[in-house]
Scaffold this motif. Structure first.
Motif, PDB file in Angstrom:
ATOM      1  N   LEU A   1       0.914  -1.173  -0.093  1.00 50.83           N
ATOM      2  CA  LEU A   1       0.098   0.132  -0.230  1.00 50.83           C
ATOM      3  C   LEU A   1       1.116   1.222   0.033  1.00 50.83           C
ATOM      4  O   LEU A   1       0.259   2.281  -0.075  1.00 50.83           O
ATOM      5  N   HIS A   2       2.049   1.144   0.068  1.00 46.52           N
ATOM      6  CA  HIS A   2       3.168   2.324   0.271  1.00 46.52           C
ATOM      7  C   HIS A   2       3.511   2.483  -1.022  1.00 46.52           C
ATOM      8  O   HIS A   2       3.714   1.843  -2.187  1.00 46.52           O
ATOM      9  N   GLU A   3       3.539   3.851  -1.542  1.00 45.14           N
ATOM     10  CA  GLU A   3       3.464   4.527  -2.931  1.00 45.14           C
ATOM     11  C   GLU A   3       5.017   3.987  -3.547  1.00 45.14           C
ATOM     12  O   GLU A   3       5.150   4.068  -4.650  1.00 45.14           O
ATOM     13  N   SER A   4       6.100   3.913  -2.709  1.00 46.47           N
ATOM     14  CA  SER A   4       7.216   3.444  -3.191  1.00 46.47           C
ATOM     15  C   SER A   4       7.634   2.086  -3.169  1.00 46.47           C
ATOM     16  O   SER A   4       8.789   1.752  -3.655  1.00 46.47           O
ATOM     17  N   PHE A   5       6.876   1.314  -2.792  1.00 46.24           N
ATOM     18  CA  PHE A   5       7.380  -0.144  -2.704  1.00 46.24           C
ATOM     19  C   PHE A   5       7.507  -0.982  -4.132  1.00 46.24           C
ATOM     20  O   PHE A   5       8.594  -1.413  -4.138  1.00 46.24           O
ATOM     21  N   LEU A   6       6.661  -0.672  -4.884  1.00 50.96           N
ATOM     22  CA  LEU A   6       6.695  -1.192  -6.231  1.00 50.96           C
ATOM     23  C   LEU A   6       7.988  -0.621  -6.894  1.00 50.96           C
ATOM     24  O   LEU A   6       8.741  -1.665  -7.469  1.00 50.96           O
ATOM     25  N   ASP A   7       8.167   0.508  -6.990  1.00 52.53           N
ATOM     26  CA  ASP A   7       9.426   1.115  -7.559  1.00 52.53           C
ATOM     27  C   ASP A   7      10.751   0.525  -6.826  1.00 52.53           C
ATOM     28  O   ASP A   7      11.760   0.132  -7.471  1.00 52.53           O
ATOM     29  N   LEU A   8      10.865   0.181  -5.500  1.00 52.52           N
ATOM     30  CA  LEU A   8      11.775  -0.217  -5.068  1.00 52.52           C
ATOM     31  C   LEU A   8      11.885  -1.755  -5.284  1.00 52.52           C
ATOM     32  O   LEU A   8      13.124  -2.221  -5.595  1.00 52.52           O
ATOM     33  N   VAL A   9      11.057  -2.625  -5.333  1.00 55.01           N
ATOM     34  CA  VAL A   9      11.124  -3.946  -5.985  1.00 55.01           C
ATOM     35  C   VAL A   9      11.473  -3.914  -7.275  1.00 55.01           C
ATOM     36  O   VAL A   9      12.530  -4.787  -7.530  1.00 55.01           O
ATOM     37  N   GLN A  10      11.132  -3.282  -8.038  1.00 56.45           N
ATOM     38  CA  GLN A  10      11.402  -3.287  -9.477  1.00 56.45           C
ATOM     39  C   GLN A  10      12.779  -2.877  -9.616  1.00 56.45           C
ATOM     40  O   GLN A  10      13.693  -3.624 -10.330  1.00 56.45           O
ATOM     41  N   ASN A  11      13.442  -1.804  -9.217  1.00 49.83           N
ATOM     42  CA  ASN A  11      14.909  -1.379  -9.349  1.00 49.83           C
ATOM     43  C   ASN A  11      15.884  -2.211  -8.879  1.00 49.83           C
ATOM     44  O   ASN A  11      16.598  -2.735  -9.451  1.00 49.83           O
ATOM     45  N   ASN A  12      15.282  -2.867  -7.728  1.00 47.69           N
ATOM     46  CA  ASN A  12      16.393  -4.061  -6.989  1.00 47.69           C
ATOM     47  C   ASN A  12      16.282  -5.323  -7.783  1.00 47.69           C
ATOM     48  O   ASN A  12      17.279  -5.975  -7.811  1.00 47.69           O
ATOM     49  N   TRP A  13      14.920  -5.621  -8.259  1.00 46.04           N
ATOM     50  CA  TRP A  13      15.020  -7.013  -8.827  1.00 46.04           C
ATOM     51  C   TRP A  13      15.643  -7.194 -10.142  1.00 46.04           C
ATOM     52  O   TRP A  13      16.216  -7.968 -10.623  1.00 46.04           O
ATOM     53  N   ASN A  14      15.639  -5.954 -10.910  1.00 45.98           N
ATOM     54  CA  ASN A  14      16.129  -5.771 -12.338  1.00 45.98           C
ATOM     55  C   ASN A  14      17.647  -5.272 -12.145  1.00 45.98           C
ATOM     56  O   ASN A  14      18.547  -5.468 -13.448  1.00 45.98           O
ATOM     57  N   ALA A  15      18.317  -5.268 -11.001  1.00 51.98           N
ATOM     58  CA  ALA A  15      19.458  -4.803 -10.908  1.00 51.98           C
ATOM     59  C   ALA A  15      20.573  -6.084 -11.047  1.00 51.98           C
ATOM     60  O   ALA A  15      20.186  -7.125 -10.883  1.00 51.98           O
ATOM     61  N   PRO A  16      21.622  -5.888 -11.771  1.00 52.98           N
ATOM     62  CA  PRO A  16      22.677  -6.874 -11.955  1.00 52.98           C
ATOM     63  C   PRO A  16      23.072  -7.824 -10.449  1.00 52.98           C
ATOM     64  O   PRO A  16      23.088  -7.228  -9.559  1.00 52.98           O
ATOM     65  N   LEU A  17      23.136  -8.958 -10.596  1.00 52.58           N
ATOM     66  CA  LEU A  17      23.460  -9.706  -9.453  1.00 52.58           C
ATOM     67  C   LEU A  17      25.153  -9.714  -8.793  1.00 52.58           C
ATOM     68  O   LEU A  17      25.701  -9.994 -10.061  1.00 52.58           O
ATOM     69  N   TYR A  18      25.280  -9.565  -7.738  1.00 54.25           N
ATOM     70  CA  TYR A  18      26.914  -9.610  -7.415  1.00 54.25           C
ATOM     71  C   TYR A  18      26.988 -10.947  -6.644  1.00 54.25           C
ATOM     72  O   TYR A  18      26.068 -11.229  -5.651  1.00 54.25           O
ATOM     73  N   PRO A  19      27.965 -11.639  -6.937  1.00 47.97           N
ATOM     74  CA  PRO A  19      29.289 -11.285  -7.744  1.00 47.97           C
ATOM     75  C   PRO A  19      29.170 -11.988  -9.134  1.00 47.97           C
ATOM     76  O   PRO A  19      29.856 -11.802 -10.090  1.00 47.97           O
ATOM     77  N   ASP A  20      28.029 -12.870  -9.356  1.00 47.99           N
ATOM     78  CA  ASP A  20      27.913 -13.359 -10.539  1.00 47.99           C
ATOM     79  C   ASP A  20      26.380 -13.349 -11.108  1.00 47.99           C
ATOM     80  O   ASP A  20      25.272 -13.937 -10.593  1.00 47.99           O
ATOM     81  N   ASN A  21      26.335 -12.607 -12.148  1.00 46.94           N
ATOM     82  CA  ASN A  21      24.993 -12.247 -12.661  1.00 46.94           C
ATOM     83  C   ASN A  21      24.591 -13.440 -13.633  1.00 46.94           C
ATOM     84  O   ASN A  21      23.490 -13.236 -14.295  1.00 46.94           O
ATOM     85  N   SER A  22      25.319 -14.299 -13.953  1.00 44.81           N
ATOM     86  CA  SER A  22      25.205 -15.400 -14.906  1.00 44.81           C
ATOM     87  C   SER A  22      24.347 -16.688 -14.337  1.00 44.81           C
ATOM     88  O   SER A  22      23.854 -17.625 -15.049  1.00 44.81           O
ATOM     89  N   ILE A  23      24.044 -16.729 -12.997  1.00 40.43           N
ATOM     90  CA  ILE A  23      23.505 -17.964 -12.542  1.00 40.43           C
ATOM     91  C   ILE A  23      22.037 -17.733 -12.711  1.00 40.43           C
ATOM     92  O   ILE A  23      21.489 -16.806 -13.064  1.00 40.43           O
TER      93      ILE A  23
END
Length: 262
Positions: A4-26
């Motif tokens: 219900l918070h206005e920034s929650f979905l943006d937070l999830v989307q930005n972090n979910w689509n970010a490259p994974l450290y240390p290996d983004n190929s998994i």
């Protein structure tokens, strides 16, 4: 509640689509787990610094409205009225979050405790325990109410039942085993589920207690994470071993004495 918070979905989307450290190929189950792990740390920070304490937020919003109402009484301008109405809308949003919070709390308590602590459940158990056998059928079909005969018949019944000899029949030729399930049925049962099946299953689940399922079962977050969820489920049905972090459980032993340090 977070949804219900206005920034929650943006937070999830930005972090979910970010490259994974240390290996983004998994990929597959490992990729889903790592994304959930990274998102959990971000949400922990966001909860304390952005969402903050819900009840404190409501108290601050109520105090703000009280101050704005006093201001509007002294200066009934359109600008002050607009600010007051905006503050009331913000308070209404917080109250909806509070209502959702208590619904979640009630659901968790019921899920953990169930009916085991209710008087109704104990009443049913005690009622069943209080029932005694007052009559029983004999082998000839007659009914007896004699307590000694009831005891004797019960003992004889279980003595015969528990001492039956079992003579298993070995099957030398497995071709005699009937083929009940067709090859078409077997293929249908063994095939990996399609995306729509996974979506419908997750949406129908009770998802209070696990962040991953909460995200998966939400119609709001599904467009963000469905590719990784689908890949993980497909990986499982294709026979990949389940990573231990999906099934690991932490057990803490608490000493049963007053001085836990002794």
């Amino acid at each position: 509640m977070w949804l219900l918070h206005e920034s929650f979905l943006d937070l999830v989307q930005n972090n979910w689509n970010a490259p994974l450290y240390p290996d983004n190929s998994i990929s597959s189950m490992k990729r889903l787990w790592l994304k959930l792990k990274c998102l959990k740390m971000v949400l922990n920070w966001w909860n304390h610094n952005v969402f903050k304490n819900l009840f404190t937020n409501i108290l601050l919003a109520e105090n703000k409205i009280n101050s704005l109402e006093e201001l509007y009484q002294s200066d009934s301008s359109e600008a002050n009225l607009g600010i007051l109405n905006e503050a009331k809308v913000d308070l209404a949003k917080l109250q909806v979050q509070e209502e959702t919070y208590w619904i979640q709390k009630a659901a968790i308590k019921h899920l953990v405790d169930g009916d085991k602590n209710t008087k109704y459940f104990h009443g049913l158990v005690n009622r069943k325990r209080s029932k005694n056998i007052h009559k029983i059928s004999c082998e000839d079909g007659s009914i007896t109410e004699n307590r000694d005969e009831i005891a004797s018949l019960a003992i004889n019944y279980f003595h015969k039942h528990l001492n039956k000899s079992l003579n298993p029949v070995s099957i030398d030729n497995t071709a005699y085993i009937p083929n009940i399930i067709s090859q078409e049925d077997n293929s249908s049962l063994s095939r990996p589920p399609v995306l729509e099946e996974i979506k419908n299953t997750l949406f129908e689940m009770n998802t209070i207690l696990w962040l991953g399922l909460v995200l998966s079962s939400s119609k709001k977050t599904w467009p963000i994470i469905f590719n990784d969820v689908f890949s993980a489920v497909t990986d499982f049905f294709n026979g990949a071993p389940i990573p231990k972090f999906f099934t690991a459980t932490y057990i803490v032993l608490i000493p049963k004495n007053n001085d836990v340090n002794s």
